[in-house]
Write a protein that holds these residues in place. Structure first.
Motif, PDB file in Angstrom:
ATOM      1  N   PHE A 172      -7.211  15.122  15.007  1.00  0.00           N
ATOM      2  CA  PHE A 172      -5.793  15.827  15.203  1.00  0.00           C
ATOM      3  C   PHE A 172      -4.892  14.775  14.567  1.00  0.00           C
ATOM      4  CE2 PHE A 172      -8.347  18.425  17.882  1.00  0.00           C
ATOM      5  CZ  PHE A 172      -7.735  19.808  17.284  1.00  0.00           C
ATOM      6  N   ALA A 173      -5.203  13.315  14.668  1.00  0.00           N
ATOM      7  CA  ALA A 173      -4.173  12.546  13.947  1.00  0.00           C
ATOM      8  C   ALA A 173      -4.164  12.717  12.547  1.00  0.00           C
ATOM      9  CB  ALA A 173      -4.493  10.891  14.110  1.00  0.00           C
ATOM     10  N   ASN A 174      -5.842  12.969  12.123  1.00  0.00           N
ATOM     11  CA  ASN A 174      -5.582  13.264  10.119  1.00  0.00           C
ATOM     12  C   ASN A 174      -4.893  14.644  10.033  1.00  0.00           C
ATOM     13  OD1 ASN A 174      -6.969  11.082   9.383  1.00  0.00           O
ATOM     14  ND2 ASN A 174      -8.949  11.860  10.159  1.00  0.00           N
ATOM     15  N   LEU A 175      -5.050  15.578  11.155  1.00  0.00           N
ATOM     16  CA  LEU A 175      -4.458  16.959  10.910  1.00  0.00           C
ATOM     17  C   LEU A 175      -2.951  16.822  10.869  1.00  0.00           C
ATOM     18  CD1 LEU A 175      -5.013  20.033  10.547  1.00  0.00           C
ATOM     19  CD2 LEU A 175      -4.898  20.138  12.982  1.00  0.00           C
ATOM     20  N   ALA A 176      -2.278  15.949  11.685  1.00  0.00           N
ATOM     21  CA  ALA A 176      -0.998  15.809  11.791  1.00  0.00           C
ATOM     22  C   ALA A 176      -0.437  15.000  10.539  1.00  0.00           C
ATOM     23  CB  ALA A 176      -0.638  14.751  13.135  1.00  0.00           C
ATOM     24  N   ARG A 177      -1.168  13.889   9.971  1.00  0.00           N
ATOM     25  CA  ARG A 177      -0.920  13.287   8.837  1.00  0.00           C
ATOM     26  C   ARG A 177      -0.828  14.365   7.660  1.00  0.00           C
ATOM     27  NH1 ARG A 177      -3.838  11.914   4.733  1.00  0.00           N
ATOM     28  NH2 ARG A 177      -5.830  12.150   5.995  1.00  0.00           N
ATOM     29  N   LEU A 178      -1.924  15.173   7.499  1.00  0.00           N
ATOM     30  CA  LEU A 178      -1.810  16.309   6.473  1.00  0.00           C
ATOM     31  C   LEU A 178      -0.494  17.266   6.930  1.00  0.00           C
ATOM     32  CD1 LEU A 178      -5.607  17.106   6.158  1.00  0.00           C
ATOM     33  CD2 LEU A 178      -4.155  15.859   4.586  1.00  0.00           C
ATOM     34  N   ALA A 179      -0.366  17.497   7.827  1.00  0.00           N
ATOM     35  CA  ALA A 179       0.846  18.465   8.047  1.00  0.00           C
ATOM     36  C   ALA A 179       2.232  17.759   7.715  1.00  0.00           C
ATOM     37  CB  ALA A 179       1.038  18.926   9.642  1.00  0.00           C
ATOM     38  N   ALA A 180       2.443  16.373   8.101  1.00  0.00           N
ATOM     39  CA  ALA A 180       3.558  15.775   7.814  1.00  0.00           C
ATOM     40  C   ALA A 180       3.756  15.531   6.118  1.00  0.00           C
ATOM     41  CB  ALA A 180       3.279  14.300   8.235  1.00  0.00           C
ATOM     42  N   SER A 181       2.615  15.631   5.525  1.00  0.00           N
ATOM     43  CA  SER A 181       2.607  15.521   4.021  1.00  0.00           C
ATOM     44  C   SER A 181       2.985  16.943   3.267  1.00  0.00           C
ATOM     45  CB  SER A 181       1.382  15.001   3.452  1.00  0.00           C
ATOM     46  OG  SER A 181       0.501  15.994   3.667  1.00  0.00           O
ATOM     47  N   GLY A 182       2.887  18.003   3.985  1.00  0.00           N
ATOM     48  CA  GLY A 182       2.937  19.346   3.515  1.00  0.00           C
ATOM     49  C   GLY A 182       1.885  19.711   2.548  1.00  0.00           C
ATOM     50  N   ALA A 183       0.810  19.071   2.826  1.00  0.00           N
ATOM     51  CA  ALA A 183      -0.284  19.511   1.934  1.00  0.00           C
ATOM     52  C   ALA A 183      -1.163  20.913   2.419  1.00  0.00           C
ATOM     53  CB  ALA A 183      -1.070  18.258   1.825  1.00  0.00           C
ATOM     54  N   SER A 184      -0.505  21.987   2.126  1.00  0.00           N
ATOM     55  CA  SER A 184      -1.027  23.208   2.934  1.00  0.00           C
ATOM     56  C   SER A 184      -2.311  23.346   2.472  1.00  0.00           C
ATOM     57  CB  SER A 184      -0.091  24.533   2.493  1.00  0.00           C
ATOM     58  OG  SER A 184      -0.240  24.337   1.142  1.00  0.00           O
ATOM     59  N   GLU A 185      -2.836  23.310   1.084  1.00  0.00           N
ATOM     60  CA  GLU A 185      -4.377  23.288   1.016  1.00  0.00           C
ATOM     61  C   GLU A 185      -5.560  22.457   1.563  1.00  0.00           C
ATOM     62  OE1 GLU A 185      -7.597  25.529  -0.462  1.00  0.00           O
ATOM     63  OE2 GLU A 185      -5.491  26.107  -0.470  1.00  0.00           O
ATOM     64  N   ASP A 186      -4.806  21.124   1.634  1.00  0.00           N
ATOM     65  CA  ASP A 186      -5.649  20.304   2.358  1.00  0.00           C
ATOM     66  C   ASP A 186      -5.607  20.426   3.935  1.00  0.00           C
ATOM     67  OD1 ASP A 186      -6.235  19.232  -0.116  1.00  0.00           O
ATOM     68  OD2 ASP A 186      -4.673  17.127   0.279  1.00  0.00           O
ATOM     69  N   ILE A 187      -4.715  21.057   4.336  1.00  0.00           N
ATOM     70  CA  ILE A 187      -4.555  21.489   5.855  1.00  0.00           C
ATOM     71  C   ILE A 187      -5.726  22.399   6.173  1.00  0.00           C
ATOM     72  CG2 ILE A 187      -3.416  22.661   7.788  1.00  0.00           C
ATOM     73  CD1 ILE A 187      -0.695  20.996   6.535  1.00  0.00           C
ATOM     74  N   ARG A 188      -5.569  23.607   5.171  1.00  0.00           N
ATOM     75  CA  ARG A 188      -6.739  24.590   5.380  1.00  0.00           C
ATOM     76  C   ARG A 188      -8.303  24.116   5.402  1.00  0.00           C
ATOM     77  NH1 ARG A 188      -2.412  27.881   3.088  1.00  0.00           N
ATOM     78  NH2 ARG A 188      -3.214  27.426   0.985  1.00  0.00           N
ATOM     79  N   LEU A 189      -8.493  23.179   4.258  1.00  0.00           N
ATOM     80  CA  LEU A 189      -9.595  22.686   4.277  1.00  0.00           C
ATOM     81  C   LEU A 189     -10.229  21.922   5.220  1.00  0.00           C
ATOM     82  CD1 LEU A 189      -9.703  21.780   0.128  1.00  0.00           C
ATOM     83  CD2 LEU A 189     -10.821  23.548   1.310  1.00  0.00           C
TER      84      LEU A 189
END
Length: 388
Positions: A15-32
């Motif tokens: 969930f720390a990695n998920l938060a990092r991706l969310a903060a970066s705005g990388a929507s496709e990476d978040i979905r993956l």
């Protein structure tokens, strides 16, 4: 229920990695990443997996809607202009194959064909597997010498799934400025992940082959790392294929990432017989008496070599270049240096059975003594029946 500390650490890390991706705005990476978490937690935390899956599907639906709107309301496969390009050469990084009119089922050993059919079935029944918390094969590496049907098999898989085949051109990916190659590779892979396609990384060893260049080793290590990450995160909805003629050059860590290894080899005699008959097409009835001879001659050859030899025969016949028996002799002479002595004897017997040649002529063509031919095939044809 008290969770083990290791399990808690794993959840916190995810969930720390998920938060990092969310903060970066990388929507496709978040979905993956969400898709990966759904698979991970289906067994150990099914309720959490269900919630994450709901968020993932909602996100995918919004992404699909916005994508359709941006293209004017009609979903379609990208045109070549929309594919990522190498900025220096302006070459498209992806080639598309979606014309399958001439794609027949590959000529493969039955055990390999069953493996491939199972991969296809897994994707056709992906939802049934998902209901049981099982993912289909998401990636496979096709291994074997040139001309044995690896690329044709990739096209047949895509055809069977009703999807276009995208081929990542690694020659275009390898920028003249090697530091940009990682960006090229990431852009092409990200683009493929966002579409419902089968992606083929053809000649994946093209990157590994250059690892011996000490000046470039740092960048090449980064390329391998990019591929490792992408194979790990490839979505269940897609299928990632790679092909190599040189498995010894592929990074060992990459082998472990692929869900399946499909090993191709030169075709057996049954496959060669089928190939000869298929490639003869409308001329099969004309060459039927020679099929057994052609199978012996072409045994051990790749399918592409078989197709090339048969095409040469058909051209010679269509142009009336020579009588059929002479055209077959030309084919024999082109490969006979590779025949073993038992294969030469078998070929001599088959030629004798055809009744088209005298034993003297067969001996000249095959190098087998006339007495040996007579011993295994019986008397020579009567004078006048064949070419002397």
């Amino acid at each position: 229920m008290i969770k083990k500390s290791g399990e808690i650490d794993s959840i916190e890390s995810d969930f720390a990695n998920l938060a990092r991706l969310a903060a970066s705005g990388a929507s496709e990476d978040i979905r993956l990443f969400l898709a990966r978490l759904v698979r991970k937690y289906r067994r150990i935390h099914p309720d959490l997996a269900v919630q994450l899956d709901q968020y993932l599907k909602a996100s995918q639906a919004r992404g699909a809607s916005s994508s359709v709107l941006r293209r004017g309301g009609t979903p379609e496969v990208d045109s070549p202009r929309q594919f990522p390009l190498d900025k220096d050469s302006q070459l498209s990084l992806i080639r598309v194959f979606n014309d399958y009119d001439d794609v027949a089922s590959p000529l493969l050993p039955s055990n390999l064909l069953r493996q491939i059919e199972m991969v296809i079935r897994e994707h056709v029944e992906r939802e049934h597997l998902a209901d049981r918390g099982i993912s289909p094969t998401r990636s496979a590496i096709l291994v074997g010498p040139p001309g044995v049907g690896k690329t044709l098999t990739a096209r047949w898989i895509a055809k069977s799934l009703g999807k276009p085949l995208w081929v990542l051109d690694l020659a275009a990916v390898m920028s003249s400025f090697l530091g940009k190659t990682g960006n090229n590779l990431k852009a092409a892979l990200d683009h493929a992940k966002s579409h419902d396609v089968v992606l083929l990384l053809d000649e994946i060893d093209a990157i590994a082959k250059r690892r011996s260049d000490e000046s470039d080793i740092g960048e090449l290590k980064r390329l391998v790392t990019v591929i490792l990450q992408e194979v790990d995160l490839w979505p269940d909805t897609g299928l990632l294929l790679a092909a190599t003629n040189h498995p010894e050059l592929v990074d060992p860590a990459l082998w472990r990432r692929f869900d399946a290894v499909l090993k191709f080899d030169v075709p057996d005699d049954v496959a060669v017989d089928t190939a000869v008959r298929r490639f003869l097409r409308d001329d099969l009835s004309v060459f039927e008496p020679w099929v057994n001879v052609l199978v012996i001659v072409l045994s051990g050859q790749s399918l592409s070599d078989v197709e090339r030899a048969i095409a040469s025969l058909r051209r010679g016949y269509a142009l009336q270049y020579a009588p059929i028996e002479e055209l077959v002799e030309i084919a024999i002479n082109q490969v006979k240096v590779d025949l073993t002595q038992p294969e030469r004897l078998q070929l001599a017997v088959e030629l004798a059975k055809s009744g088209k040649h005298s034993h003297m002529k067969i001996s000249q063509v095959t190098g087998v003594a006339r007495d040996t031919i007579r011993k295994h095939a019986g008397p020579s044809p009567r004078k006048g029946r064949g070419v002397k």
